[in-house]
Design an enzyme around this catalytic site. Structure first.
Site, PDB file in Angstrom:
ATOM      1  N   HIS A 106       0.850  -1.193   0.000  1.00 11.58           N
ATOM      2  CA  HIS A 106       0.000   0.000   0.000  1.00 11.58           C
ATOM      3  C   HIS A 106       0.885   1.242   0.000  1.00 11.58           C
ATOM      4  CE1 HIS A 106      -2.894   3.021   1.366  1.00 11.58           C
ATOM      5  NE2 HIS A 106      -3.818   2.216   0.873  1.00 11.58           N
ATOM      6  N   GLU A 133      -3.696   2.843  -7.430  1.00 15.19           N
ATOM      7  CA  GLU A 133      -4.116   4.016  -6.674  1.00 15.19           C
ATOM      8  C   GLU A 133      -3.083   5.133  -6.841  1.00 15.19           C
ATOM      9  OE1 GLU A 133      -6.389   2.937  -2.726  1.00 15.19           O
ATOM     10  OE2 GLU A 133      -4.374   2.119  -2.648  1.00 15.19           O
TER      11      GLU A 133
END
Length: 229
Positions: A100, A148
């Site tokens: 992430h 993302e």
């Protein structure tokens, strides 16, 4: 491994609880239960990624897949403070987020964790930030890649509107590299229009956090999110 999770033939929503107080402890249970209820009511796949200390209690309370937010590239032994894959599995995790933007990993460690997930028959979701890194991640064979753009995370500006070419480019790149890998998108996704746009662009689901967790009514926000797919 994905077959064991009994995912439906619908888009998937993965809600990352991050470290918000609104998604910690008892509130993590409440939020996960809401996700489970919405999954039952709408038929849309839901998964949650609570904080590590909440993995066991959340996985005991819901039927939807529960993911770890991170797993370290370590075997059992002298690795104080590390998150062990087997420990996450035994706490009820069905898989993990990997790399992430708030928990970056080196390439070799990403590959290690993906391989460990396969060995343990757990789900791997590798987060990426652009088309090139998405293609590279797909070559490692995870179950999902979630693209993302970091500048849009938590912004309220959906990637499906601000940078739609990131989604379409990622989908095209993954199809060429490894068509078995599913593409998700995240960053700024919070409404039904956002998710519909992402799916229309080729994504098979979304990874999101604050748009649901910090909403006045997470349940209403989730219902709106999946209302148009």
């Amino acid at each position: 491994m994905l077959e064991d999770l009994e995912l439906k033939d619908t888009p998937i929503v993965i809600l990352n609880f991050k470290t918000y107080l609104e998604s910690t402890g008892e509130r993590a249970l409440e939020l996960a239960s809401i996700c489970g209820d919405v999954a039952d009511e709408t038929g849309v796949n839901m998964a949650v990624a609570p904080q590590h200390m909440d993995l066991h209690r959340v996985s005991d309370a819901v039927e939807i897949p529960v993911l770890a937010q991170h797993i370290d590239a370590v075997d059992a032994g002298g690795h104080t403070g590390s998150i062990l894959a087997e420990c996450a599995r035994d706490a009820g995790a069905a898989g993990t987020l990997i790399n992430h933007s708030e928990k970056r990993m080196q390439l070799a460690d990403i590959e290690w964790v993906i391989s460990r997930m396969k060995e343990l028959e757990m789900m791997s979701v590798v987060c990426t930030n652009n088309v090139m890194t998405t293609a590279a991640a797909a070559a490692l064979g995870p179950d999902f890649v979630a693209v993302e753009p970091p500048e849009l995370i938590g912004s309220g500006i959906p990637v499906s509107r601000a940078e739609p070419e990131v989604i379409t480019g990622s989908v095209d790149a993954v199809k060429k590299v490894n068509p078995e890998v599913s593409v998700l998108c995240g960053a700024g996704i919070s409404t039904g229009d956002d998710m519909k746009a992402a799916v229309d662009l080729g994504a098979e689901g979304v990874l999101l956090a604050s748009g649901i967790i910090l909403a006045d009514s997470p349940r209403d926000a989730l219902l709106d999110l999946v209302s148009k797919v």
